[in-house]
Design a protein around this motif. Structure first.
Motif, PDB file in Angstrom:
ATOM      1  N   PHE A 162       0.806  -1.213   0.000  1.00  0.00           N
ATOM      2  CA  PHE A 162       0.000   0.000   0.000  1.00  0.00           C
ATOM      3  C   PHE A 162       0.846   1.274   0.000  1.00  0.00           C
ATOM      4  O   PHE A 162       0.313   2.361   0.239  1.00  0.00           O
ATOM      5  N   PHE A 163       2.135   1.138  -0.260  1.00  0.00           N
ATOM      6  CA  PHE A 163       3.006   2.309  -0.435  1.00  0.00           C
ATOM      7  C   PHE A 163       3.056   2.660  -1.917  1.00  0.00           C
ATOM      8  O   PHE A 163       3.292   1.791  -2.767  1.00  0.00           O
ATOM      9  N   ARG A 164       2.831   3.913  -2.220  1.00  0.00           N
ATOM     10  CA  ARG A 164       2.939   4.368  -3.611  1.00  0.00           C
ATOM     11  C   ARG A 164       4.428   4.485  -3.948  1.00  0.00           C
ATOM     12  O   ARG A 164       5.058   5.518  -3.770  1.00  0.00           O
ATOM     13  N   SER A 165       4.980   3.383  -4.457  1.00  0.00           N
ATOM     14  CA  SER A 165       6.424   3.264  -4.660  1.00  0.00           C
ATOM     15  C   SER A 165       6.856   3.633  -6.071  1.00  0.00           C
ATOM     16  O   SER A 165       8.013   3.387  -6.434  1.00  0.00           O
ATOM     17  N   GLU A 166       5.960   4.206  -6.860  1.00  0.00           N
ATOM     18  CA  GLU A 166       6.245   4.519  -8.264  1.00  0.00           C
ATOM     19  C   GLU A 166       6.584   3.259  -9.059  1.00  0.00           C
ATOM     20  O   GLU A 166       7.405   3.284  -9.970  1.00  0.00           O
ATOM     21  N   GLY A 172       5.868  -2.713  -3.501  1.00  0.00           N
ATOM     22  CA  GLY A 172       4.924  -1.623  -3.485  1.00  0.00           C
ATOM     23  C   GLY A 172       4.252  -1.560  -4.854  1.00  0.00           C
ATOM     24  O   GLY A 172       4.348  -2.483  -5.669  1.00  0.00           O
ATOM     25  N   ASN A 173       3.559  -0.481  -5.143  1.00  0.00           N
ATOM     26  CA  ASN A 173       2.858  -0.314  -6.420  1.00  0.00           C
ATOM     27  C   ASN A 173       2.814   1.155  -6.806  1.00  0.00           C
ATOM     28  O   ASN A 173       3.044   2.036  -5.968  1.00  0.00           O
ATOM     29  N   GLN A 174       2.523   1.411  -8.068  1.00  0.00           N
ATOM     30  CA  GLN A 174       2.047   2.742  -8.445  1.00  0.00           C
ATOM     31  C   GLN A 174       0.567   2.781  -8.080  1.00  0.00           C
ATOM     32  O   GLN A 174      -0.204   1.901  -8.497  1.00  0.00           O
ATOM     33  N   ILE A 175       0.173   3.732  -7.256  1.00  0.00           N
ATOM     34  CA  ILE A 175      -1.188   3.783  -6.723  1.00  0.00           C
ATOM     35  C   ILE A 175      -1.841   5.094  -7.143  1.00  0.00           C
ATOM     36  O   ILE A 175      -1.269   6.178  -6.959  1.00  0.00           O
ATOM     37  N   GLU A 176      -3.034   4.984  -7.695  1.00  0.00           N
ATOM     38  CA  GLU A 176      -3.810   6.171  -8.066  1.00  0.00           C
ATOM     39  C   GLU A 176      -4.842   6.453  -6.984  1.00  0.00           C
ATOM     40  O   GLU A 176      -5.585   5.559  -6.562  1.00  0.00           O
ATOM     41  N   ASP A 177      -4.854   7.709  -6.517  1.00  0.00           N
ATOM     42  CA  ASP A 177      -5.848   8.153  -5.545  1.00  0.00           C
ATOM     43  C   ASP A 177      -7.108   8.537  -6.308  1.00  0.00           C
ATOM     44  O   ASP A 177      -7.132   9.545  -7.029  1.00  0.00           O
ATOM     45  N   LEU A 178      -8.159   7.735  -6.189  1.00  0.00           N
ATOM     46  CA  LEU A 178      -9.413   7.971  -6.915  1.00  0.00           C
ATOM     47  C   LEU A 178     -10.329   8.934  -6.182  1.00  0.00           C
ATOM     48  O   LEU A 178     -11.399   9.291  -6.702  1.00  0.00           O
ATOM     49  N   GLY A 179      -9.933   9.373  -4.996  1.00  0.00           N
ATOM     50  CA  GLY A 179     -10.751  10.292  -4.215  1.00  0.00           C
ATOM     51  C   GLY A 179     -11.699   9.569  -3.286  1.00  0.00           C
ATOM     52  O   GLY A 179     -12.023   8.378  -3.468  1.00  0.00           O
ATOM     53  N   SER A 180     -12.144  10.266  -2.245  1.00  0.00           N
ATOM     54  CA  SER A 180     -13.116   9.750  -1.275  1.00  0.00           C
ATOM     55  C   SER A 180     -12.653   8.445  -0.629  1.00  0.00           C
ATOM     56  O   SER A 180     -13.463   7.562  -0.337  1.00  0.00           O
ATOM     57  N   GLY A 181     -11.336   8.309  -0.456  1.00  0.00           N
ATOM     58  CA  GLY A 181     -10.797   7.140   0.213  1.00  0.00           C
ATOM     59  C   GLY A 181     -10.679   5.901  -0.651  1.00  0.00           C
ATOM     60  O   GLY A 181     -10.457   4.805  -0.131  1.00  0.00           O
ATOM     61  N   ASN A 182     -10.810   6.069  -1.980  1.00  0.00           N
ATOM     62  CA  ASN A 182     -10.692   4.940  -2.904  1.00  0.00           C
ATOM     63  C   ASN A 182      -9.358   5.006  -3.646  1.00  0.00           C
ATOM     64  O   ASN A 182      -8.924   6.082  -4.067  1.00  0.00           O
ATOM     65  N   PHE A 183      -8.751   3.827  -3.836  1.00  0.00           N
ATOM     66  CA  PHE A 183      -7.431   3.758  -4.470  1.00  0.00           C
ATOM     67  C   PHE A 183      -7.382   2.567  -5.423  1.00  0.00           C
ATOM     68  O   PHE A 183      -8.132   1.596  -5.273  1.00  0.00           O
ATOM     69  N   GLN A 184      -6.442   2.640  -6.392  1.00  0.00           N
ATOM     70  CA  GLN A 184      -6.251   1.541  -7.337  1.00  0.00           C
ATOM     71  C   GLN A 184      -4.785   1.449  -7.718  1.00  0.00           C
ATOM     72  O   GLN A 184      -4.116   2.476  -7.943  1.00  0.00           O
TER      73      GLN A 184
END
Length: 401
Positions: A162-166, A172-184
């Motif tokens: 769950f670390f946005r590690s690029e 880790g992963n590249q993680i997109e913040d979708l807003g309102s507490g949602n991530f992908q």
């Protein structure tokens, strides 16, 4: 009256008489003595490598891992590792920093860019194991003033899921913040992140932008120790941090980027079983991996780092133990067998002052030749490897009338 138990290899001890208590050890899988392997490598190569990268052409015990890295020496501050130095145990005078055990070649696809192990290709796996020299061990100072391991995942030596590690090769992963507490998660194991590059000594801390990880996770069975995966959605709380939060716990990286080496010298080794030779296909495959790895390392570090995998061989002086037969006629033309060690291709032989004829290297321990003519006398036998000093066995051969 106690005696020390000695370990022996009976398969290599034919005709030898032993005294005292002896034992031979057996195992269900092949175990490798990595310090001894490294020391053997240094017999023919200079102490100029930061890392040794070993593949094999046979299965061996990897202790449950697909590949692993041994950290051997660290003098860098601020990366989550204490100083230590075990280089001498591996035959190095202090240059060697780590050792990669990379599994047998047949476990890897022919194309080093083929993804086959989760999100990883061969060069991604080399990237992770090589990266363990520096990564990923750091903590950071959280909002409560505590030293926090929230960026870490598996074994506290990889980035957490769950670390946005690029999309770091260190997980880790590249993680997109979708807003309102949602991530992908959107990408994985592609490169060394800017944070990785700071820890590796390629970037100044002021070049590292804001970072985040996610905690209070719901909506997925993944844990921080899970392997990277693309397209995973989850909910949680975003936690922002900067490189200064890391420095607050670990201290600044020393040496700084200005004083850190940007060239990482590696030796790729193909280990084969005793008495065998590698196939041309295996040699070509390993060379393909080695060349692509150099390109990938440059890409993965944004051109800031270089992996140099060139090898420099140190010519060895041979050793002579005996010559058989030990005599022959003055007219020469007597086949002789020269026993010893460290015989290389291109070896030459002199019997007395004249060059021997039809010299052939049978193995590293045996050279055959034909004695040249000579007057009746007792002479030395001299063996020379290309580029190395000669070795002589005095009074080794007698010419008789």
């Amino acid at each position: 009256n106690s005696q020390t138990l000695g370990l022996v290899d009976l398969s290599a001890s034919s005709g030898i008489l032993f005294s005292g208590p002896k034992a031979e050890r057996f195992a269900r899988s092949t175990e490798l003595d990595l310090p001894a392997l490294a020391a053997k490598f240094y017999q023919t190569h200079g102490d100029e490598y930061d890392q040794l990268v070993m593949f094999t052409n046979f299965p061996f015990d990897l202790e449950g891992a697909f590949a692993f890295e041994l950290n051997i020496k660290n003098q860098i501050r601020g990366i989550g590792l204490d100083p230590f130095d075990f280089a001498s145990e591996f035959g190095s005078n202090g240059r060697l920093q780590s050792f990669l055990a990379m599994n047998q070649l047949s476990e890897f696809p022919d194309d080093p860019d083929t993804v086959f192990f989760g999100t990883n290709s061969t060069v991604n796996i080399i990237g992770q194991e090589a990266g363990h020299r520096w990564l990923a061990y750091i903590r950071f100072r959280d909002s409560n003033g505590l030293n926090n391991t929230g960026l870490l995942g598996r074994d506290d030596a990889h980035w957490g899921f769950f670390f946005r590690s690029e999309a770091s090769v260190m997980e880790g992963n590249q993680i997109e913040d979708l807003g309102s507490g949602n991530f992908q998660t959107t990408a994985a194991t592609d490169r060394y992140s800017k944070l990785d590059q700071y820890i590796m000594g390629f970037r100044d801390p002021n070049q590292i932008g804001p970072m985040f990880y996610v905690d209070n996770i719901t909506g997925t069975t993944r844990t921080p120790s899970s392997a990277p995966a693309i397209g995973i959605t989850f909910r949680g709380t975003r936690q922002n941090l900067t490189v200064n939060d890391i420095i607050a716990t670990e201290g600044p990286r020393l040496p700084t980027v200005a004083a850190s080496s940007k060239v990482f010298k590696q030796a790729f080794i193909l280990l084969v079983q005793r008495g065998t030779s590698p196939s041309n296909a295996d040699v070509l495959k390993l060379n393909r991996f080695r060349q692509r790895w150099q390109e990938f390392f440059a890409q993965a570090t944004d051109g800031l780092g270089t992996a140099d995998t060139s090898l420099n061989t140190v010519p060895l002086t041979p050793t002579l133990s005996s010559v058989a037969p030990a005599f022959g006629p003055t007219v020469g033309n007597t086949p002789i067998y020269i026993f010893g060690n460290n015989y290389h291709e291109g070896v030459s032989v002199r019997v007395g002052s004249a060059a021997a004829m039809n010299v052939q290297r049978v193995s590293s321990t045996l050279v055959t030749a034909v004695a040249p003519p000579n007057a009746a006398s007792i002479v030395s036998v001299v063996v020379t490897n290309p580029g190395a000093p000669s070795a002589s066995l005095e009074n080794a051969y007698r010419y008789v009338q």
